[in-house]
Design a protein around this motif. Structure first.
Motif, mmCIF file in Angstrom:
data_model
loop_
_atom_site.group_PDB
_atom_site.id
_atom_site.type_symbol
_atom_site.label_atom_id
_atom_site.label_comp_id
_atom_site.label_asym_id
_atom_site.label_seq_id
_atom_site.Cartn_x
_atom_site.Cartn_y
_atom_site.Cartn_z
ATOM 1 N N ILE A 51 1.678 -5.901 37.824
ATOM 2 C CA ILE A 51 0.665 -6.547 37.983
ATOM 3 C C ILE A 51 0.131 -7.462 36.936
ATOM 4 O O ILE A 51 -0.570 -8.532 37.586
ATOM 5 C CB ILE A 51 -0.801 -5.175 37.310
ATOM 6 N N ASP A 52 1.279 -7.558 36.170
ATOM 7 C CA ASP A 52 0.473 -8.452 35.182
ATOM 8 C C ASP A 52 1.926 -8.526 33.925
ATOM 9 O O ASP A 52 3.179 -8.797 34.788
ATOM 10 C CB ASP A 52 -0.557 -8.357 33.938
ATOM 11 N N GLY A 53 1.754 -8.693 32.574
ATOM 12 C CA GLY A 53 3.270 -8.836 32.154
ATOM 13 C C GLY A 53 4.115 -7.083 31.744
ATOM 14 O O GLY A 53 3.859 -6.778 32.955
ATOM 15 N N LEU A 54 4.946 -7.420 30.786
ATOM 16 C CA LEU A 54 5.582 -6.445 30.695
ATOM 17 C C LEU A 54 5.423 -5.266 29.906
ATOM 18 O O LEU A 54 3.992 -5.421 29.846
ATOM 19 C CB LEU A 54 6.950 -7.112 29.638
ATOM 20 N N PRO A 55 5.782 -4.052 29.912
ATOM 21 C CA PRO A 55 4.927 -2.696 29.747
ATOM 22 C C PRO A 55 4.260 -2.835 28.399
ATOM 23 O O PRO A 55 5.409 -4.521 27.295
ATOM 24 C CB PRO A 55 5.965 -1.802 29.799
ATOM 25 N N SER A 56 3.588 -2.621 27.734
ATOM 26 C CA SER A 56 3.093 -2.877 26.195
ATOM 27 C C SER A 56 3.817 -2.390 25.001
ATOM 28 O O SER A 56 4.473 -3.321 24.937
ATOM 29 C CB SER A 56 1.601 -2.110 25.700
ATOM 30 N N SER A 57 4.674 -1.089 25.184
ATOM 31 C CA SER A 57 5.605 -0.940 24.636
ATOM 32 C C SER A 57 7.887 -0.360 25.666
ATOM 33 O O SER A 57 7.326 0.325 27.104
ATOM 34 C CB SER A 57 5.109 0.135 23.947
ATOM 35 N N ILE A 58 8.414 -0.823 25.221
ATOM 36 C CA ILE A 58 9.676 -0.546 25.835
ATOM 37 C C ILE A 58 10.254 0.458 24.457
ATOM 38 O O ILE A 58 10.820 -0.402 22.724
ATOM 39 C CB ILE A 58 10.105 -1.696 26.296
ATOM 40 N N THR A 59 10.519 1.990 25.099
ATOM 41 C CA THR A 59 11.149 2.530 23.734
ATOM 42 C C THR A 59 12.828 2.750 24.926
ATOM 43 O O THR A 59 13.317 2.720 25.631
ATOM 44 C CB THR A 59 10.730 3.908 23.557
ATOM 45 N N ILE A 60 13.579 2.335 23.452
ATOM 46 C CA ILE A 60 15.084 2.625 23.576
ATOM 47 C C ILE A 60 16.093 4.364 23.412
ATOM 48 O O ILE A 60 15.682 3.761 21.964
ATOM 49 C CB ILE A 60 16.068 1.464 23.471
ATOM 50 N N GLN A 61 16.592 4.570 23.979
ATOM 51 C CA GLN A 61 17.286 6.001 22.693
ATOM 52 C C GLN A 61 18.051 5.196 22.935
ATOM 53 O O GLN A 61 19.066 5.365 24.101
ATOM 54 C CB GLN A 61 16.494 7.494 23.765
ATOM 55 N N LEU A 62 18.853 6.026 21.689
ATOM 56 C CA LEU A 62 20.247 6.263 21.663
ATOM 57 C C LEU A 62 20.754 7.830 21.849
ATOM 58 O O LEU A 62 20.808 8.452 21.343
ATOM 59 C CB LEU A 62 21.308 5.624 19.868
ATOM 60 N N LEU A 63 21.791 7.381 22.430
ATOM 61 C CA LEU A 63 21.966 8.808 23.209
ATOM 62 C C LEU A 63 23.683 9.138 22.832
ATOM 63 O O LEU A 63 24.535 8.115 22.963
ATOM 64 C CB LEU A 63 22.072 8.999 24.703
ATOM 65 N N ASP A 64 24.364 10.396 22.743
ATOM 66 C CA ASP A 64 25.730 10.743 23.018
ATOM 67 C C ASP A 64 25.851 11.055 24.673
ATOM 68 O O ASP A 64 25.033 10.982 25.655
ATOM 69 C CB ASP A 64 25.805 11.499 22.244
ATOM 70 N N ALA A 65 26.828 11.876 24.435
ATOM 71 C CA ALA A 65 27.967 12.022 25.445
ATOM 72 C C ALA A 65 26.798 12.996 26.128
ATOM 73 O O ALA A 65 27.258 13.154 28.164
ATOM 74 C CB ALA A 65 29.375 12.228 25.262
ATOM 75 N N ALA A 66 26.781 13.880 25.807
ATOM 76 C CA ALA A 66 25.979 14.954 25.834
ATOM 77 C C ALA A 66 23.840 14.830 26.820
ATOM 78 O O ALA A 66 23.224 15.460 26.981
ATOM 79 C CB ALA A 66 25.520 16.349 25.711
ATOM 80 N N ASP A 67 23.722 13.597 26.325
ATOM 81 C CA ASP A 67 22.382 12.420 26.459
ATOM 82 C C ASP A 67 21.414 12.992 25.306
ATOM 83 O O ASP A 67 20.271 12.979 25.767
ATOM 84 C CB ASP A 67 22.168 12.687 28.169
ATOM 85 N N ALA A 68 21.718 13.325 24.865
ATOM 86 C CA ALA A 68 20.915 13.666 23.404
ATOM 87 C C ALA A 68 20.768 12.424 21.989
ATOM 88 O O ALA A 68 22.378 11.952 22.285
ATOM 89 C CB ALA A 68 21.640 15.190 22.670
ATOM 90 N N VAL A 69 19.893 12.468 22.096
ATOM 91 C CA VAL A 69 19.329 11.375 21.023
ATOM 92 C C VAL A 69 19.887 11.696 19.745
ATOM 93 O O VAL A 69 19.954 12.481 18.658
ATOM 94 C CB VAL A 69 18.303 11.269 20.974
ATOM 95 N N LEU A 70 20.528 10.453 19.169
ATOM 96 C CA LEU A 70 21.231 10.487 17.699
ATOM 97 C C LEU A 70 20.300 10.383 17.015
ATOM 98 O O LEU A 70 19.976 9.404 16.930
ATOM 99 C CB LEU A 70 22.047 9.596 17.881
ATOM 100 N N THR A 71 19.531 11.656 16.736
ATOM 101 C CA THR A 71 18.278 11.308 15.633
ATOM 102 C C THR A 71 19.188 11.041 14.078
ATOM 103 O O THR A 71 17.618 10.859 13.282
ATOM 104 C CB THR A 71 17.715 12.688 15.679
ATOM 105 N N SER A 72 19.768 10.716 13.930
ATOM 106 C CA SER A 72 20.778 10.362 12.449
ATOM 107 C C SER A 72 20.829 9.176 12.596
ATOM 108 O O SER A 72 20.934 8.647 11.120
ATOM 109 C CB SER A 72 21.969 11.469 11.965
ATOM 110 N N SER A 73 20.963 8.028 13.637
ATOM 111 C CA SER A 73 21.112 6.454 13.586
ATOM 112 C C SER A 73 19.227 6.101 12.889
ATOM 113 O O SER A 73 18.330 5.971 13.529
ATOM 114 C CB SER A 73 20.991 6.212 15.158
#
Length: 558
Positions: A51-73
């Motif tokens: 419709i217009d510009g880019l999304p208001s917010s873009i989030t990037i999750q850092l994942l391990d090999a099992a697709d879990a978020v590296l919450t300690s990063s």
């Protein structure tokens, strides 16, 4: 006794990255990435795509090999965002960009072939088939063709917002928008732990596949999580501006009483002759939106992407007469109506999904119909060279002329060259468009009637006639009187040569008559004709009484 040893530092690299959008992060799938964004676009709170510009917010999750978020990063100012461009998307390639496979539902856009990461750290920026985007015009901190940081920022005047932190395995970018460039073949590049965040050729401190992710997502082999259906974004212009309206002949519509707006300039004709190239051809230029208002692309830097542009008739201005008068926008031997079509026939709008034109013919000209640097306008835009409007009718019940008052052209640049939908235009997505001023399409005036030539002997002669009806579709600025000395002759040549006329042998009419070079007809005499009542469709004797006002010579034929 064992003394423990410690390394001074160590790095843990994520296995992959996952892209999400919105204030309440929602994971992207292969089909939910945008394919079109708007230059200097407005941030939409609903984050509707295309419709217009880019999304208001873009989030990037850092994942391990099992697709879990590296919450300690966690780290500060350790994730960078850049705008990059496919290597095969340049403004001077013309149709070369469209020779490969098309994306989505068509159009001549580059396929961005060969996008990949270089697995060795030796590559200056770890990319193949892509390069850092650069400024295509001047503005803000963009002062040179080599400037790059401002092509993606949260402000049109300052290059900021392109670095962020990682908190509990999440990097969040807000307010990012593309600036000072446009066209096809762009992507966002996110770099984890960039080694030279202020340099053009930047690389991640990690291996390429563990330190980069692209938007749209290019897949697990390139640091991503899913493979998007589209390999790049199209950045459509913030605005198109009509730099020159069609016209050059006929009536000055701006001086006509009423709310007519043509080229906005008084005492300039705003008409075009039907079936003839416009004397004044239309032109459009690209504009962006900066902190101080709209700006032009007024530099010949060739850093923008390939983007075709299309001209069609705004069918809402002619309605049903689009069809009854056979109104068609026609290209010539230099420019077509688009990069892929020679002509576009206007259609009647009957629903929200109706196409606004039927495109036919192959362009034969050498000028690609795309937005690029024009040395005449000193702008990035498009100047057509030989457009015309064709009018005709095959309806035998049609009564009237085939000119038209108050037509408009519609110019659009975006995702597809020849598939412009009314519904798409209403919500201003996929395309950036603008409209020309009103102009008339006129036909030849009617010939004079009641012609008379009255001799005055040695003083000469007088010509009398009544002009045909004068209208905007049949403008009349004057008359041309052609005279010649007529010498009597029975020869087949000369100004008084006998010329063939249609005859009906049943009435005994001659097959030849006195003629002239211009009118192919002879002298006209008034005659009184009297006849008795007769039976229809039967031959009847008619008495014609003629009193010639001049002499009749031997060899003349009545």
């Amino acid at each position: 006794l064992v003394t423990p040893a410690y390394t001074p530092w160590f790095r843990i690299a994520p296995s992959k990255f996952k892209l999400l959008w919105g204030a309440t992060p929602t994971a992207y799938t292969a089909t939910t990435f945008p394919k079109v964004i708007r230059l200097d676009g407005e941030i939409k709170t609903d984050d509707a795509v295309d419709i217009d510009g880019l999304p208001s917010s873009i989030t990037i999750q850092l994942l391990d090999a099992a697709d879990a978020v590296l919450t300690s990063s966690n780290c500060t100012q350790c994730f960078g965002a850049r705008l990059v461009k496919c290597s095969d998307s340049t403004p001077d390639n013309g149709t070369v960009n469209g020779d490969g496979a098309t994306i989505g539902f068509g159009g001549l856009l580059p396929t961005c072939v060969g996008q990949a990461l270089n697995s060795t750290y030796a590559s200056p920026d770890q990319m193949m088939g892509m390069r850092q985007a650069r400024c295509a015009t001047m503005g803000g901190q963009c002062q040179r063709a080599t400037d790059f940081l401002q092509t993606l920022s949260s402000s049109s005047t300052h290059a900021n917002g392109t670095m962020t932190e990682v908190n509990a395995g999440l990097a969040v970018f807000t307010g990012l928008q593309a600036r000072y460039t446009f066209g096809a073949g762009f992507l966002l590049r996110f770099i984890f732990n960039p080694d030279r965040p202020s340099m053009e050729q930047v690389a991640s401190s990690h291996a390429a596949a563990n330190g980069n992710v692209f938007f749209p997502d290019l897949g697990a082999g390139v640091g991503g999580f899913v493979t998007a259906s589209y390999t790049s974004l199209l950045i459509r212009p913030y605005n198109l501006e009509v730099a020159q309206n069609p016209g050059g002949d006929g009536v000055d519509i701006d001086s006509v009483s009423g709310s007519y707006v043509a080229d906005g300039t008084a005492n300039t004709p705003d008409g075009v002759g039907a079936n003839l190239p416009f004397r004044v051809q239309p032109a459009v230029v690209v504009k962006g939106m900066g902190a101080s208002g709209e700006y032009y692309f007024d530099r010949n830097w060739n850093n923008h992407g390939h983007l075709p542009v299309t001209a069609v008739i705004k069918s809402a201005t002619c309605g049903a007469e689009c069809v009854t008068k056979g109104i068609v926008l026609q290209g010539g031997n230099q420019t077509g109506v688009s990069l892929t079509a020679l002509q576009a026939a206007a259609l009647v709008n009957t629903g929200t999904d109706d196409p606004i034109g039927t495109f036919t013919g192959e362009p034969t000209g050498h000028t690609d119909v795309e937005l690029k640097w024009n040395p005449v306008m000193q702008r990035v835009g498009m100047l057509w060279k030989d457009l015309s409007v064709l009018t005709s009718t095959t309806d035998y019940s049609f009564n009237g002329d085939i000119g038209y008052e108050g037509l408009q052209l519609f110019f659009t640049a975006g995702y597809n060259t020849n598939n412009l939908q009314i519904g798409v235009m209403n919500n201003n997505s996929h395309y950036t468009f603008t409209e020309s001023g009103l102009f008339d399409v006129f036909v030849a005036p009617d010939p004079p009637v009641n012609l008379k030539a009255i001799p005055y002997g040695e003083l000469g002669f007088r010509i009398e006639f009544d002009p045909g009806p004068i209208a905007r579709t049949k403008p009349l600025s004057g008359f041309i009187v052609e005279m010649d000395i007529c010498t009597q002759s029975n020869a087949a040549s000369g100004s008084c040569a006998l010329s063939s006329i249609a005859s009906y042998s049943g009435l005994g009419l001659p097959g030849r008559a006195l003629g002239s070079d211009y009118f192919s007809s002879g002298r006209t005499e008034e005659a009184a004709i009297s006849y008795d009542p007769m039976t229809a469709a039967t031959a009847t004797a008619v008495t014609i009484t003629i009193t010639p006002k001049e002499h009749i010579y031997g060899g003349d034929v009545l």
